[in-house]
Write a protein that holds these residues in place. Structure first.
Motif, PDB file in Angstrom:
ATOM      1  N   LEU A 184      35.862  37.035  24.588  1.00  0.00           N
ATOM      2  CA  LEU A 184      35.742  36.589  25.971  1.00  0.00           C
ATOM      3  C   LEU A 184      34.562  37.252  26.663  1.00  0.00           C
ATOM      4  O   LEU A 184      33.847  36.617  27.456  1.00  0.00           O
ATOM      5  N   GLY A 185      34.329  38.531  26.357  1.00  0.00           N
ATOM      6  CA  GLY A 185      33.172  39.229  26.923  1.00  0.00           C
ATOM      7  C   GLY A 185      31.869  38.576  26.489  1.00  0.00           C
ATOM      8  O   GLY A 185      30.944  38.410  27.299  1.00  0.00           O
ATOM      9  N   TRP A 186      31.791  38.194  25.205  1.00  0.00           N
ATOM     10  CA  TRP A 186      30.591  37.501  24.700  1.00  0.00           C
ATOM     11  C   TRP A 186      30.422  36.165  25.423  1.00  0.00           C
ATOM     12  O   TRP A 186      29.310  35.797  25.804  1.00  0.00           O
ATOM     13  N   TYR A 187      31.518  35.435  25.580  1.00  0.00           N
ATOM     14  CA  TYR A 187      31.466  34.135  26.246  1.00  0.00           C
ATOM     15  C   TYR A 187      30.974  34.287  27.689  1.00  0.00           C
ATOM     16  O   TYR A 187      30.126  33.498  28.145  1.00  0.00           O
ATOM     17  N   MET A 188      31.489  35.285  28.392  1.00  0.00           N
ATOM     18  CA  MET A 188      31.096  35.494  29.789  1.00  0.00           C
ATOM     19  C   MET A 188      29.608  35.812  29.896  1.00  0.00           C
ATOM     20  O   MET A 188      28.920  35.322  30.797  1.00  0.00           O
ATOM     21  N   GLN A 189      29.106  36.618  28.969  1.00  0.00           N
ATOM     22  CA  GLN A 189      27.690  36.977  29.008  1.00  0.00           C
ATOM     23  C   GLN A 189      26.788  35.766  28.812  1.00  0.00           C
ATOM     24  O   GLN A 189      25.676  35.721  29.345  1.00  0.00           O
ATOM     25  N   HIS A 190      27.252  34.782  28.054  1.00  0.00           N
ATOM     26  CA  HIS A 190      26.405  33.640  27.720  1.00  0.00           C
ATOM     27  C   HIS A 190      26.644  32.408  28.597  1.00  0.00           C
ATOM     28  O   HIS A 190      25.712  31.635  28.836  1.00  0.00           O
ATOM     29  N   TYR A 191      27.881  32.250  29.093  1.00  0.00           N
ATOM     30  CA  TYR A 191      28.203  30.994  29.775  1.00  0.00           C
ATOM     31  C   TYR A 191      28.769  31.180  31.185  1.00  0.00           C
ATOM     32  O   TYR A 191      29.025  30.190  31.876  1.00  0.00           O
ATOM     33  N   ALA A 192      28.988  32.418  31.594  1.00  0.00           N
ATOM     34  CA  ALA A 192      29.447  32.684  32.975  1.00  0.00           C
ATOM     35  C   ALA A 192      28.727  33.931  33.473  1.00  0.00           C
ATOM     36  O   ALA A 192      29.352  34.914  33.874  1.00  0.00           O
ATOM     37  N   LYS A 193      27.399  33.872  33.451  1.00  0.00           N
ATOM     38  CA  LYS A 193      26.585  35.066  33.692  1.00  0.00           C
ATOM     39  C   LYS A 193      26.788  35.645  35.088  1.00  0.00           C
ATOM     40  O   LYS A 193      26.812  36.859  35.283  1.00  0.00           O
ATOM     41  N   ARG A 194      26.924  34.780  36.093  1.00  0.00           N
ATOM     42  CA  ARG A 194      27.067  35.279  37.459  1.00  0.00           C
ATOM     43  C   ARG A 194      28.362  36.072  37.626  1.00  0.00           C
ATOM     44  O   ARG A 194      28.373  37.159  38.222  1.00  0.00           O
ATOM     45  N   LEU A 195      29.465  35.542  37.106  1.00  0.00           N
ATOM     46  CA  LEU A 195      30.737  36.247  37.187  1.00  0.00           C
ATOM     47  C   LEU A 195      30.694  37.530  36.364  1.00  0.00           C
ATOM     48  O   LEU A 195      31.230  38.572  36.776  1.00  0.00           O
ATOM     49  N   CYS A 196      30.041  37.460  35.217  1.00  0.00           N
ATOM     50  CA  CYS A 196      29.903  38.645  34.367  1.00  0.00           C
ATOM     51  C   CYS A 196      29.138  39.749  35.090  1.00  0.00           C
ATOM     52  O   CYS A 196      29.515  40.926  35.043  1.00  0.00           O
ATOM     53  N   GLU A 197      28.076  39.374  35.795  1.00  0.00           N
ATOM     54  CA  GLU A 197      27.291  40.355  36.548  1.00  0.00           C
ATOM     55  C   GLU A 197      28.114  41.000  37.656  1.00  0.00           C
ATOM     56  O   GLU A 197      27.966  42.193  37.949  1.00  0.00           O
ATOM     57  N   LYS A 198      28.991  40.224  38.295  1.00  0.00           N
ATOM     58  CA  LYS A 198      29.853  40.783  39.338  1.00  0.00           C
ATOM     59  C   LYS A 198      30.822  41.816  38.758  1.00  0.00           C
ATOM     60  O   LYS A 198      31.069  42.864  39.359  1.00  0.00           O
ATOM     61  N   ILE A 199      31.369  41.511  37.579  1.00  0.00           N
ATOM     62  CA  ILE A 199      32.292  42.448  36.927  1.00  0.00           C
ATOM     63  C   ILE A 199      31.561  43.725  36.550  1.00  0.00           C
ATOM     64  O   ILE A 199      32.044  44.838  36.792  1.00  0.00           O
ATOM     65  N   VAL A 200      30.370  43.574  35.980  1.00  0.00           N
ATOM     66  CA  VAL A 200      29.585  44.731  35.551  1.00  0.00           C
ATOM     67  C   VAL A 200      29.135  45.579  36.743  1.00  0.00           C
ATOM     68  O   VAL A 200      29.001  46.803  36.641  1.00  0.00           O
ATOM     69  N   SER A 201      28.944  44.941  37.888  1.00  0.00           N
ATOM     70  CA  SER A 201      28.440  45.655  39.066  1.00  0.00           C
ATOM     71  C   SER A 201      29.474  46.580  39.708  1.00  0.00           C
ATOM     72  O   SER A 201      29.119  47.440  40.517  1.00  0.00           O
ATOM     73  N   ILE A 202      30.746  46.429  39.353  1.00  0.00           N
ATOM     74  CA  ILE A 202      31.787  47.304  39.912  1.00  0.00           C
ATOM     75  C   ILE A 202      31.737  48.644  39.189  1.00  0.00           C
ATOM     76  O   ILE A 202      31.955  48.711  37.974  1.00  0.00           O
ATOM     77  N   PRO A 203      31.430  49.747  39.902  1.00  0.00           N
ATOM     78  CA  PRO A 203      31.247  51.045  39.236  1.00  0.00           C
ATOM     79  C   PRO A 203      32.523  51.532  38.541  1.00  0.00           C
ATOM     80  O   PRO A 203      33.595  51.539  39.145  1.00  0.00           O
ATOM     81  N   ASP A 204      32.388  51.902  37.288  1.00  0.00           N
ATOM     82  CA  ASP A 204      33.473  52.537  36.521  1.00  0.00           C
ATOM     83  C   ASP A 204      34.761  51.711  36.485  1.00  0.00           C
ATOM     84  O   ASP A 204      35.863  52.262  36.395  1.00  0.00           O
ATOM     85  N   LEU A 205      34.644  50.403  36.552  1.00  0.00           N
ATOM     86  CA  LEU A 205      35.835  49.556  36.565  1.00  0.00           C
ATOM     87  C   LEU A 205      36.686  49.772  35.316  1.00  0.00           C
ATOM     88  O   LEU A 205      37.903  49.985  35.405  1.00  0.00           O
TER      89      LEU A 205
END
Length: 317
Positions: A184-205
């Motif tokens: 799912l992480g691979w899928y998000m990086q390739h096909y849901a980049k905006r949502l993936c960036e929001k998840i990554v932007s949360i510090p120490d999630l």
């Protein structure tokens, strides 16, 4: 130091203490038994979801192009195989003594288990490489799925352990909590980049999700120890030996890493174990009392993780 800063610096010990204290309160106060019966099934249901969310948030950060084999990974696996062989030999030597056998089987469940699925979370926090650690967790899981059904029938001949059946069951359990969030992480990086960036932007999630998961794990661990049929002396021996093992695996991993190029990752890969799987295989294929070893180990390894995080913060302040 403010309370907020204290909680941030010592998240893991606080999580362990919280899970332990909450369980003991429910255990010692009879009036809370109805609440315990109500919340128990809920926790059992949401815990796999907590593991999934922790790993998913971690794998959203992984660079899948960097998940290549490294020398240190095979060095750590070779060290694990040698330690498993030594442990099995010790069990054969003490086979006539039931308590000695349980003691060393409890050690074996820790050594033979795969690297913890949360290992990349800590590795990333102490300056390691999250990509190569993630690759090792997958490799380690497959190696343990091979070793467990190959070794355990030698120790418990009445367990009725079929190699391929056990291999597929273990792989299935690992796939649910490891491969699914990884895919799912691979899928998000390739096909849901905006949502993936929001998840990554949360510090120490992923770190704080893991701390919440650790709190539940600690409560379950204390429950297993409290309800264990092992005597106090045996429990103390298992606890002490699992602490010694924690340091042995850590030092072995660090030594392998110094020679093969990645000391931080090797140390974490060697000693940070998937204790949930270890507890399950002990209950399923060995004497259930052997599961106490993995239960103690999860507490010790996270205390060491806390010390590593403290040392890393101290060096980089």
């Amino acid at each position: 130091m403010s309370i907020k800063q204290f909680l941030k610096d010592w998240t893991l010990p606080v999580a362990i203490a919280t899970g332990t204290v909450v369980y003991l309160i429910f255990y010692w106060v009879p009036q809370l038994e109805p609440a315990s019966n109500f919340f128990g099934p809920i926790i059992d249901t949401i815990f796999p979801m907590m593991v999934f969310c922790t790993l998913f948030s971690t794998f959203c950060r992984v660079d899948f192009h960097q998940m290549r084999p490294h020398r240190w990974q095979f060095g750590v696996l070779l060290a694990q195989v040698l330690l498993v062989a030594l442990n099995v030999w010790i069990i054969f030597c003490v086979e006539g003594n039931l308590w000695q056998k349980i003691l060393w089987e409890s050690v074996l469940t820790c050594i033979i288990g795969p690297a913890a699925t949360a290992a990349p979370v800590v590795t990333a926090k102490i300056g390691g490489n999250i990509n190569t650690m993630t690759a090792f967790v997958v490799l380690s899981s497959f190696a343990s799925a091979l070793m467990i059904p190959a070794v355990f029938p030698l120790l418990e001949r009445g367990a009725g352990l079929n190699f391929w059946t056990a291999f597929l069951i273990i792989l299935e359990k690992l796939a649910i909590v490891l491969i699914a969030p990884l895919a799912l992480g691979w899928y998000m990086q390739h096909y849901a980049k905006r949502l993936c960036e929001k998840i990554v932007s949360i510090p120490d999630l992923s770190f704080y999700l893991w701390a919440a998961q650790l709190s539940v794990t600690s409560g379950v661990t204390v429950r297993n120890i409290v309800h264990s049929e092992a005597g106090l002396t045996l429990l103390l021996m298992i606890a002490i030996l699992s602490l010694i093992l924690c340091f042995v695996l850590f030092l072995v991993g660090r030594s392998v890493g110094r020679h093969l190029g990645d000391e931080i990752n090797s140390g974490q890969a060697s000693f940070q174990k998937n204790t949930a799987l270890s507890i399950w295989v002990a209950y399923t294929y060995l004497n259930p009392m052997a599961s106490v070893g993995a239960g103690c180990y999860v507490l010790w390894q996270n205390i060491i993780n806390s010390l590593e995080l403290w040392e890393y913060r101290k060096k980089h302040q």
